[in-house]
Design an enzyme around this catalytic site. Structure first.
Site, PDB file in Angstrom:
ATOM      1  CB  ALA A   1      -0.918  -0.016   1.227  1.00 40.99           C
TER       2      ALA A   1
ATOM      3  CB  SER B   1       5.148  -9.371  -5.885  1.00 40.79           C
ATOM      4  OG  SER B   1       5.726  -9.056  -4.690  1.00 40.79           O
TER       5      SER B   1
ATOM      6  NE  ARG C   1       8.816   4.381  12.635  1.00 42.18           N
ATOM      7  CZ  ARG C   1       7.653   3.722  12.567  1.00 42.18           C
ATOM      8  NH1 ARG C   1       7.052   3.297  13.675  1.00 42.18           N
ATOM      9  NH2 ARG C   1       7.089   3.520  11.403  1.00 42.18           N
TER      10      ARG C   1
ATOM     11  CB  CYS D   1       0.899   6.362  10.094  1.00 40.31           C
ATOM     12  SG  CYS D   1       0.232   4.915  10.927  1.00 40.31           S
TER      13      CYS D   1
ATOM     14  CD  GLN E   1      -3.764   3.841  14.948  1.00 36.54           C
ATOM     15  OE1 GLN E   1      -3.482   4.051  16.122  1.00 36.54           O
ATOM     16  NE2 GLN E   1      -2.972   3.140  14.153  1.00 36.54           N
TER      17      GLN E   1
ATOM     18  CB  SER F   1      -4.448   2.287   4.857  1.00 34.53           C
ATOM     19  OG  SER F   1      -4.569   3.329   5.803  1.00 34.53           O
TER      20      SER F   1
ATOM     21  CG  HIS G   1      -4.534   6.536  10.863  1.00 30.77           C
ATOM     22  ND1 HIS G   1      -5.113   5.460  10.246  1.00 30.77           N
ATOM     23  CD2 HIS G   1      -3.286   6.140  11.207  1.00 30.77           C
ATOM     24  CE1 HIS G   1      -4.244   4.455  10.199  1.00 30.77           C
ATOM     25  NE2 HIS G   1      -3.128   4.844  10.776  1.00 30.77           N
TER      26      HIS G   1
END
Ligand code: A2P
Length: 346
Positions: A15, A42, A101, A130, A157, A160, A243
């Site tokens: 996505a 893929s 992070r 996000c 949320q 996605s 969201h």
């Protein structure tokens, strides 16, 4: 540094990956060669970029030779394996996973807030969670004027955040229920159509789930405010891709809501959406496919003289992930921060 950059998207079929592809084209990022990487599942898939058909390759140890920039969105375990290999090959990695992070050697960047932190990168730059990005974009302009002491946030949320297959699951479950059948959860642990549930990331000993703790720790890092108090309740709702968040802010001083509105009306990355007469405020359907975080319903907290309430919606795939990553990439180009990582090991 060449003005044309060899880019790889790791997780190109997902996505966020497909949105990265679209944003590199629509924002005219100076791409020389583009490599599309995903799992062996893929390999061979064709995706279009600037009118050209490109073939997805299975990522491997040799995928990063001659790559200047990697935009990674294939999950933390994939990033942990391949980001160091990409850095060793001379690329800079903008990583959308949570793997790096909180690493003190990895800048965590929202370009509207802390672009200068990118200068210290050692090959990897992390794209924040996000929900954290969306909240930070709305809160930071106020925090700059009068420091926020405490944030209490509840999130709503969309699917996605759990990827393309989770978005499909909302639709297939909804269809099944409308056909009188039972929803069969596959990606999510519970029914998502016509339902909601507390975020299913692993629970910490303190009772908060990982998603909630990301909002705590990442906001502190982005704001460079280690003492900031944050408490989050994250909830998954059957919305496809934007969201929403209800945010309560406590400042050291009273913060007038009209002043907050004036500040947010001019804040980068924010669009103020308030029509009090029509009772019209941000909604996920309005935020979908938009770059800005929609903020509104700003009101004085009637329970605390230094409190302010606000409501926001933002496209999780765009500003919450792909757009922020591309903005970081643009910053790297503007500040000539690519390739500087080539000699640094992670
Ligand atoms: P694939 O499509 O081959 O599974 P989303 O967040 O929408 O679920 O997308 C995740 C992305 O990460 C997809 O492009 C997916 O590729 C990719 N991905 C998942 N696992 C791996 C892996 N082990 N190696 C490389 N890419 C992966």
């Amino acid at each position: 540094m060449s003005s044309k950059i060899n880019v790889a998207i790791l997780g190109a079929t997902g996505a966020v990956g497909t949105e990265l592809l679209e944003l590199l084209a629509s924002r005219q990022f100076p791409v020389n060669k583009l490599k599309l990487l995903a799992s062996p599942r893929s390999a061979g898939t064709k995706l279009s970029f600037r009118g050209e058909e490109l073939t997805v390759e299975a990522v491997g140890d040799d995928s990063f030779a001659d790559v200047d920039l990697v935009l990674a969105s294939a999950g933390g375990s994939t990033s942990k394996v391949y980001a160091p290999k990409a850095v060793a090959a001379g690329a800079v990695v903008v990583d959308n996973s949570s793997a790096f992070r909180l690493d003190p050697n990895v800048p965590l960047i929202v370009p509207e807030i802390n672009p200068e932190a990118a200068k210290a990168h050692q090959g990897i730059i992390a794209n924040p969670n996000c929900t954290t990005i969306l909240m930070a974009i709305a809160v930071y302009p106020l925090h700059q004027v009068s420091p926020v002491k405490r944030i209490v946030v509840a999130t709503y949320q969309s699917a996605s955040g759990a990827g393309a297959r989770a978005m499909e699951e909302v639709k297939t479950q909804a269809q099944a229920i409308l056909n009188g059948e039972t929803a069969k959860p596959e990606i999510f642990p519970h029914a998502i159509a016509f339902n909601l549930f507390p975020h299913n990331s692993p629970l910490n000993d303190n009772g908060y789930c990982e998603e909630e703790m990301k909002m705590v720790n990442e906001t502190r890092k982005i704001f460079n405010a280690p003492e900031l108090r944050v408490s989050a309740t994250c909830v998954r709702v059957p919305v496809l891709r934007a969201h929403s968040e209800a945010v309560n802010l406590e400042f050291a001083q009273p913060f007038n809501r009209d002043r907050a509105r004036e500040i947010l009306a001019k804040a980068p990355g924010v669009k103020l959406v308030e029509d009090w007469g029509a009772n019209y405020f941000p909604m996920p359907v309005d935020a979908t496919n938009r770059d800005e975080v929609l903020v509104g319903r700003i009101r004085q907290d009637i329970s605390h003289e230094c409190g302010l309430e606000l409501w926001l919606c933002g496209d999780q795939i765009r500003k919450g992930a792909a757009l922020n990553a591309v903005q970081i990439a643009e910053l790297l180009v503007k500040e000539n921060l690519l390739r500087s990582a080539a000699t640094v090991s992670v």
